[in-house]
Structure formats: structure tokens, C-alpha cells
Design a protein around this motif. Sequence first.
Motif, PDB file in Angstrom:
ATOM      1  N   VAL A  61       0.857  -1.189   0.000  1.00 16.74           N
ATOM      2  CA  VAL A  61       0.000   0.000   0.000  1.00 16.74           C
ATOM      3  C   VAL A  61       0.895   1.241   0.000  1.00 16.74           C
ATOM      4  O   VAL A  61       2.082   1.162   0.310  1.00 16.74           O
ATOM      5  CB  VAL A  61      -0.948   0.014   1.219  1.00 16.74           C
ATOM      6  N   GLU A  62       0.330   2.382  -0.337  1.00 15.02           N
ATOM      7  CA  GLU A  62       1.099   3.622  -0.314  1.00 15.02           C
ATOM      8  C   GLU A  62       1.298   4.138   1.100  1.00 15.02           C
ATOM      9  O   GLU A  62       2.281   4.821   1.377  1.00 15.02           O
ATOM     10  CB  GLU A  62       0.411   4.690  -1.162  1.00 15.02           C
ATOM     11  N   ASP A  63       0.354   3.838   1.998  1.00  8.13           N
ATOM     12  CA  ASP A  63       0.403   4.374   3.358  1.00  8.13           C
ATOM     13  C   ASP A  63      -0.129   3.314   4.317  1.00  8.13           C
ATOM     14  O   ASP A  63      -1.335   3.137   4.458  1.00  8.13           O
ATOM     15  CB  ASP A  63      -0.430   5.647   3.426  1.00  8.13           C
ATOM     16  N   THR A  64       0.777   2.608   4.973  1.00  7.27           N
ATOM     17  CA  THR A  64       0.382   1.525   5.881  1.00  7.27           C
ATOM     18  C   THR A  64      -0.496   2.040   7.016  1.00  7.27           C
ATOM     19  O   THR A  64      -1.511   1.428   7.348  1.00  7.27           O
ATOM     20  CB  THR A  64       1.625   0.820   6.448  1.00  7.27           C
ATOM     21  N   VAL A  65      -0.123   3.152   7.617  1.00  4.48           N
ATOM     22  CA  VAL A  65      -0.880   3.691   8.754  1.00  4.48           C
ATOM     23  C   VAL A  65      -2.321   4.003   8.327  1.00  4.48           C
ATOM     24  O   VAL A  65      -3.277   3.638   9.022  1.00  4.48           O
ATOM     25  CB  VAL A  65      -0.178   4.933   9.343  1.00  4.48           C
ATOM     26  N   ALA A  66      -2.496   4.638   7.176  1.00  4.36           N
ATOM     27  CA  ALA A  66      -3.837   4.962   6.688  1.00  4.36           C
ATOM     28  C   ALA A  66      -4.621   3.698   6.333  1.00  4.36           C
ATOM     29  O   ALA A  66      -5.827   3.610   6.603  1.00  4.36           O
ATOM     30  CB  ALA A  66      -3.757   5.894   5.477  1.00  4.36           C
ATOM     31  N   ALA A  67      -3.945   2.716   5.747  1.00  2.61           N
ATOM     32  CA  ALA A  67      -4.628   1.465   5.382  1.00  2.61           C
ATOM     33  C   ALA A  67      -5.097   0.720   6.625  1.00  2.61           C
ATOM     34  O   ALA A  67      -6.203   0.162   6.650  1.00  2.61           O
ATOM     35  CB  ALA A  67      -3.705   0.587   4.542  1.00  2.61           C
ATOM     36  N   VAL A  68      -4.279   0.707   7.668  1.00  2.00           N
ATOM     37  CA  VAL A  68      -4.680   0.062   8.922  1.00  2.00           C
ATOM     38  C   VAL A  68      -5.853   0.817   9.542  1.00  2.00           C
ATOM     39  O   VAL A  68      -6.810   0.202  10.016  1.00  2.00           O
ATOM     40  CB  VAL A  68      -3.488  -0.034   9.904  1.00  2.00           C
ATOM     41  N   ALA A  69      -5.803   2.138   9.527  1.00  2.00           N
ATOM     42  CA  ALA A  69      -6.905   2.939  10.085  1.00  2.00           C
ATOM     43  C   ALA A  69      -8.208   2.657   9.347  1.00  2.00           C
ATOM     44  O   ALA A  69      -9.268   2.507   9.975  1.00  2.00           O
ATOM     45  CB  ALA A  69      -6.559   4.425  10.023  1.00  2.00           C
ATOM     46  N   ARG A  70      -8.148   2.563   8.027  1.00  2.00           N
ATOM     47  CA  ARG A  70      -9.343   2.274   7.231  1.00  2.00           C
ATOM     48  C   ARG A  70      -9.909   0.895   7.591  1.00  2.00           C
ATOM     49  O   ARG A  70     -11.105   0.721   7.765  1.00  2.00           O
ATOM     50  CB  ARG A  70      -9.011   2.346   5.745  1.00  2.00           C
ATOM     51  N   ALA A  71      -9.009  -0.084   7.691  1.00  2.00           N
ATOM     52  CA  ALA A  71      -9.456  -1.452   7.994  1.00  2.00           C
ATOM     53  C   ALA A  71     -10.021  -1.557   9.408  1.00  2.00           C
ATOM     54  O   ALA A  71     -11.046  -2.205   9.626  1.00  2.00           O
ATOM     55  CB  ALA A  71      -8.300  -2.434   7.807  1.00  2.00           C
ATOM     56  N   GLY A  98      -9.674 -17.284   8.218  1.00  2.00           N
ATOM     57  CA  GLY A  98      -8.417 -17.729   8.795  1.00  2.00           C
ATOM     58  C   GLY A  98      -7.170 -17.132   8.168  1.00  2.00           C
ATOM     59  O   GLY A  98      -6.064 -17.479   8.567  1.00  2.00           O
ATOM     60  N   TRP A  99      -7.298 -16.236   7.191  1.00  2.00           N
ATOM     61  CA  TRP A  99      -6.148 -15.660   6.502  1.00  2.00           C
ATOM     62  C   TRP A  99      -5.606 -14.467   7.265  1.00  2.00           C
ATOM     63  O   TRP A  99      -6.368 -13.628   7.751  1.00  2.00           O
ATOM     64  CB  TRP A  99      -6.536 -15.203   5.103  1.00  2.00           C
ATOM     65  N   GLN A 100      -4.281 -14.375   7.357  1.00  2.00           N
ATOM     66  CA  GLN A 100      -3.635 -13.185   7.884  1.00  2.00           C
ATOM     67  C   GLN A 100      -3.170 -12.339   6.698  1.00  2.00           C
ATOM     68  O   GLN A 100      -2.776 -12.861   5.665  1.00  2.00           O
ATOM     69  CB  GLN A 100      -2.447 -13.546   8.765  1.00  2.00           C
ATOM     70  N   VAL A 101      -3.246 -11.020   6.874  1.00  2.00           N
ATOM     71  CA  VAL A 101      -2.883 -10.087   5.814  1.00  2.00           C
ATOM     72  C   VAL A 101      -1.823  -9.124   6.344  1.00  2.00           C
ATOM     73  O   VAL A 101      -2.048  -8.465   7.359  1.00  2.00           O
ATOM     74  CB  VAL A 101      -4.114  -9.290   5.324  1.00  2.00           C
ATOM     75  N   THR A 102      -0.674  -9.074   5.675  1.00  2.00           N
ATOM     76  CA  THR A 102       0.339  -8.075   5.974  1.00  2.00           C
ATOM     77  C   THR A 102       0.140  -6.919   5.011  1.00  2.00           C
ATOM     78  O   THR A 102       0.071  -7.122   3.800  1.00  2.00           O
ATOM     79  CB  THR A 102       1.764  -8.641   5.812  1.00  2.00           C
ATOM     80  N   LEU A 103       0.034  -5.716   5.546  1.00  2.00           N
ATOM     81  CA  LEU A 103       0.038  -4.505   4.735  1.00  2.00           C
ATOM     82  C   LEU A 103       1.447  -3.938   4.833  1.00  2.00           C
ATOM     83  O   LEU A 103       1.998  -3.821   5.930  1.00  2.00           O
ATOM     84  CB  LEU A 103      -0.973  -3.498   5.272  1.00  2.00           C
ATOM     85  N   PHE A 104       2.065  -3.617   3.697  1.00  2.00           N
ATOM     86  CA  PHE A 104       3.417  -3.084   3.741  1.00  2.00           C
ATOM     87  C   PHE A 104       3.580  -1.903   2.805  1.00  2.00           C
ATOM     88  O   PHE A 104       2.979  -1.845   1.745  1.00  2.00           O
ATOM     89  CB  PHE A 104       4.476  -4.164   3.446  1.00  2.00           C
ATOM     90  N   GLN A 105       4.384  -0.956   3.266  1.00  2.00           N
ATOM     91  CA  GLN A 105       4.718   0.248   2.518  1.00  2.00           C
ATOM     92  C   GLN A 105       6.224   0.243   2.325  1.00  2.00           C
ATOM     93  O   GLN A 105       6.972   0.193   3.303  1.00  2.00           O
ATOM     94  CB  GLN A 105       4.275   1.469   3.319  1.00  2.00           C
ATOM     95  N   ASN A 164       5.451  -2.358   7.976  1.00  2.00           N
ATOM     96  CA  ASN A 164       4.536  -3.498   7.915  1.00  2.00           C
ATOM     97  C   ASN A 164       3.546  -3.485   9.071  1.00  2.00           C
ATOM     98  O   ASN A 164       3.889  -3.071  10.175  1.00  2.00           O
ATOM     99  CB  ASN A 164       5.310  -4.814   8.011  1.00  2.00           C
ATOM    100  N   ALA A 165       2.348  -3.991   8.810  1.00  2.00           N
ATOM    101  CA  ALA A 165       1.342  -4.234   9.844  1.00  2.00           C
ATOM    102  C   ALA A 165       0.645  -5.534   9.490  1.00  2.00           C
ATOM    103  O   ALA A 165       0.570  -5.910   8.315  1.00  2.00           O
ATOM    104  CB  ALA A 165       0.331  -3.093   9.910  1.00  2.00           C
ATOM    105  N   ARG A 166       0.124  -6.238  10.484  1.00  2.00           N
ATOM    106  CA  ARG A 166      -0.545  -7.519  10.235  1.00  2.00           C
ATOM    107  C   ARG A 166      -1.983  -7.430  10.722  1.00  2.00           C
ATOM    108  O   ARG A 166      -2.253  -7.005  11.842  1.00  2.00           O
ATOM    109  CB  ARG A 166       0.210  -8.629  10.959  1.00  2.00           C
ATOM    110  N   LEU A 167      -2.927  -7.857   9.877  1.00  2.00           N
ATOM    111  CA  LEU A 167      -4.352  -7.902  10.201  1.00  2.00           C
ATOM    112  C   LEU A 167      -4.845  -9.334  10.146  1.00  2.00           C
ATOM    113  O   LEU A 167      -4.286 -10.167   9.425  1.00  2.00           O
ATOM    114  CB  LEU A 167      -5.174  -7.086   9.181  1.00  2.00           C
ATOM    115  N   GLN A 168      -5.908  -9.600  10.882  1.00  2.00           N
ATOM    116  CA  GLN A 168      -6.588 -10.891  10.757  1.00  2.00           C
ATOM    117  C   GLN A 168      -7.678 -10.731   9.722  1.00  2.00           C
ATOM    118  O   GLN A 168      -8.567  -9.897   9.868  1.00  2.00           O
ATOM    119  CB  GLN A 168      -7.202 -11.330  12.087  1.00  2.00           C
ATOM    120  N   GLY A 169      -7.587 -11.496   8.660  1.00  2.00           N
ATOM    121  CA  GLY A 169      -8.603 -11.469   7.622  1.00  2.00           C
ATOM    122  C   GLY A 169      -9.612 -12.577   7.833  1.00  2.00           C
ATOM    123  O   GLY A 169      -9.438 -13.448   8.693  1.00  2.00           O
TER     124      GLY A 169
END
Length: 160
Positions: A91-101, A129-136, A121-126
Amino acid sequence: MTNANSNPTTPKQLRLIIETDDFDEALHFYRDLLGMPEQAAFATEGDDRVAILHAGVATIELATSTHAKNIDEVEGMPAGSAPSLRIALEVEDTVAAVARATAGDATVLAPPTRTPFRSLNARLQGPAGWQVTLFQELETLQERQTRAGFLTDDERDRHA
């Protein structure tokens, strides 16, 4: 060397198929919270549904168990908590993507963290059972390749 575009067996697209018992939850998470536009959707009768979401450029990241454990540690995940297959989205902005999610009730497993790989990097629970890493990416691939420890296997073999 053969031009990949002229080889009829070279893959043109990667699709990751996530089978889920709660289609609406998964669609909401990936389309609405993570912002993947819907390219196509099909349904027949009953619960027979599929949505194809655009996720940008696809790559396959092959990692040894040692490297996967290192990524978990860098992202602040407990040892052994990650499945052997997970999704990583640039993503272009990990912090913003995490806030949106998280505004849509996504669960943060690991908050945005600067990594030794020069990414945020940040990790979300999708769902399902899938984990999602968002990375900038915090620097270009060219910049990264000039740093110690960022060699390709071919380069590492030549220096050995």
C-alpha cells in the motif's frame, strides 16, 4: 533468453482463491476495507457466488521457515502464530490502510512497524483464517540492492 511475453506458457495473471463460509464478510473486508476494486462478480443459484477483486501486481514470495519466522518477529507476531500461507499487500500508506481497515472492525494483530527490510509493515486478521500483511516500501528496490544483506541468490553464490 526468451522474451516472457512471447512464451504462451508464461502466466499472465495470478489469482489467489480464498474459500470462505462467510462470503459477505470476506467481500466487505477485501473490497470495502482494503480497497480492492471488484472486477467481476458471478452468481448462479443459492450460495454459488464469486467475486474477482483487483489487487495490483501479483508476485509469489518464496521464503524459508527461518525467514518467515524472522518476518513474524519483525512484525511483532508471537512465534508460530502465522499460517504457512498468508497475503501481503503493498500500500502507499500503511498507517492509513490500517486505520481504514480497523474503522471497519478489522483486527490488528501487529501495528505498523519499521522493518530491517526498509518497509513499514502491519498484520491484520482477515476472514476465513487468513492473515494479511500490509506493507509500505520506504525505499526503492535499487536503493535496497546497494545495502549489505540484500543480494539475490545468484549474487550470493558468486560472493561465496
